[in-house]
Motif scaffolding. Structure first.
Motif, PDB file in Angstrom:
ATOM      1  N   SER A  43      35.848  33.238  34.136  1.00 14.89           N
ATOM      2  CA  SER A  43      35.989  34.089  35.317  1.00 14.89           C
ATOM      3  C   SER A  43      36.898  35.300  35.117  1.00 14.89           C
ATOM      4  O   SER A  43      36.803  36.265  35.877  1.00 14.89           O
ATOM      5  CB  SER A  43      36.505  33.267  36.502  1.00 14.89           C
ATOM      6  OG  SER A  43      37.753  32.675  36.188  1.00 14.89           O
ATOM      7  N   THR A  44      37.783  35.288  34.120  1.00 13.72           N
ATOM      8  CA  THR A  44      38.670  36.440  33.900  1.00 13.72           C
ATOM      9  C   THR A  44      38.457  37.082  32.531  1.00 13.72           C
ATOM     10  O   THR A  44      39.290  37.854  32.071  1.00 13.72           O
ATOM     11  CB  THR A  44      40.150  36.029  34.047  1.00 13.72           C
ATOM     12  OG1 THR A  44      40.457  35.004  33.095  1.00 13.72           O
ATOM     13  CG2 THR A  44      40.447  35.529  35.449  1.00 13.72           C
ATOM     14  N   ASN A  84      34.569  42.146  35.315  1.00 20.08           N
ATOM     15  CA  ASN A  84      36.022  41.939  35.325  1.00 20.08           C
ATOM     16  C   ASN A  84      36.755  43.138  34.735  1.00 20.08           C
ATOM     17  O   ASN A  84      37.804  43.556  35.248  1.00 20.08           O
ATOM     18  CB  ASN A  84      36.373  40.686  34.524  1.00 20.08           C
ATOM     19  CG  ASN A  84      35.915  39.415  35.208  1.00 20.08           C
ATOM     20  OD1 ASN A  84      35.760  39.370  36.421  1.00 20.08           O
ATOM     21  ND2 ASN A  84      35.687  38.371  34.426  1.00 20.08           N
ATOM     22  N   THR A 105      37.393  39.642  29.813  1.00 20.65           N
ATOM     23  CA  THR A 105      37.110  41.070  29.734  1.00 20.65           C
ATOM     24  C   THR A 105      36.177  41.309  28.554  1.00 20.65           C
ATOM     25  O   THR A 105      35.901  40.395  27.771  1.00 20.65           O
ATOM     26  CB  THR A 105      38.403  41.872  29.536  1.00 20.65           C
ATOM     27  OG1 THR A 105      39.058  41.417  28.332  1.00 20.65           O
ATOM     28  CG2 THR A 105      39.341  41.702  30.719  1.00 20.65           C
ATOM     29  N   ILE A 151      42.628  37.367  38.551  1.00 19.05           N
ATOM     30  CA  ILE A 151      42.332  38.787  38.327  1.00 19.05           C
ATOM     31  C   ILE A 151      43.438  39.654  38.914  1.00 19.05           C
ATOM     32  O   ILE A 151      43.901  40.619  38.285  1.00 19.05           O
ATOM     33  CB  ILE A 151      40.967  39.167  38.952  1.00 19.05           C
ATOM     34  CG1 ILE A 151      39.817  38.540  38.167  1.00 19.05           C
ATOM     35  CG2 ILE A 151      40.801  40.685  39.002  1.00 19.05           C
ATOM     36  CD1 ILE A 151      39.577  39.163  36.810  1.00 19.05           C
TER      37      ILE A 151
END
Length: 285
Positions: A237-238, A65, A240, A151
């Motif tokens: 999922s996002t 990501n 960092t 994203i």
């Protein structure tokens, strides 16, 4: 005289050492331990944290990501910042106004603008409400609740926030290019496109190097927008790398493991910066 000059260097050296060198050494030390950040006791585990990191799917997801956001944002803000700088590198009644408008988002609080964008992009937010009102219900989407869209939303917000800053840097370098070079190019029959490729671009190469390095360093440490806009979700999922570091350290009480990730991030950014500087020097030569 030399002894007196040392007294002017010492304060800056102390600040640099205390705020940068000591934390780096401390992070490397903690990365070799299993400290949870609370207890007074810890054990040295060697490279166990680094080996765990290499087998951690969540870490590689955060790395992926981070790379996606960094590449997308760096390309757009540098190309867009340079394009805006060229457009606004002229005198005019509204030139200064537009410069201020594009630069304004950068000086605002990142957390504040993230909350504003969250109210715009959420499923029940302003954007979807406007689309339904305009009869475009087919375009209604979950902009921050869907992994792929989230994203993209993070990239859009970060581009909007930072493009004006890089525009200002490019403007500063554009204004250092001697007008005589453009005049000589025009006399030789150079088109505006040729003026850009053979005059502007070579003369602002140092500025491009600075902007690229700064944008990479900034996006590799992306945290604020992710925290407010998506909180790392849906799921992980996002996430960092920076978000993962904070979560592992203060959410899971794994300060040793999070320090190992922080050391990896430091080495990665340093390596990219060194490579970029060397490549830019060759290009300048």
């Amino acid at each position: 005289m030399k002894r007196k000059s040392i007294f002017f260097v010492v304060p800056a050296f102390l600040i640099y050492t205390i705020l940068l060198i000591v934390p780096i050494i401390g992070a490397f030390f903690l990365s070799l331990t299993d400290w949870n950040g609370i207890s007074a006791q810890f054990h040295f585990v060697g490279v166990k944290n680094y080996l765990a990191m290499l087998s951690d799917k969540r870490f590689f997801n955060a790395l992926g990501n981070t790379v996606k956001i960094t590449v997308c944002v760096c390309v757009v803000v540098n190309v867009g910042g340079l394009a805006l700088a060229i457009l606004l590198n002229q005198s005019g009644k509204l030139t200064k106004v537009f410069r201020s408008i594009f630069f304004l988002p950068y000086v605002l609080s990142t957390v504040a603008i993230s909350f504003v964008w969250m109210s715009i992009l959420s499923y029940t937010g302003i954007l979807n409400s406007f689309l339904e009102w305009a009869g475009l219900s087919g375009l209604v989407n979950d902009f921050i609740g869907n992994a792929h869209n989230a994203i993209i939303s993070i990239c859009v917000v970060e581009i909007w926030r930072t493009v004006g800053f890089y525009m200002v840097i490019y403007l500063a370098y554009l204004q250092t290019v001697p007008t005589e070079l453009y005049e000589a190019c025009m006399i030789d029959g150079g088109s505006p496109r040729q003026q850009f490729w053979y005059v502007t671009l070579p003369m602002i190469t140092p500025g491009i190097t600075i902007c690229v390095i700064m944008s990479i360093m900034t996006e590799m440490r992306q945290y604020d927008i992710v925290k407010v806009l998506t909180n790392g979700g849906p799921g992980y999922s996002t996430e960092t790398i920076a978000y993962n570091i904070v979560t592992q350290a203060f959410g899971n009480n794994m300060l040793g493991y999070s320090s190992a990730i922080a050391v990896f991030l430091f080495v990665l950014i340093a390596g990219i910066s060194v490579f970029q500087i060397k490549a830019s020097k060759r290009l300048e030569d």
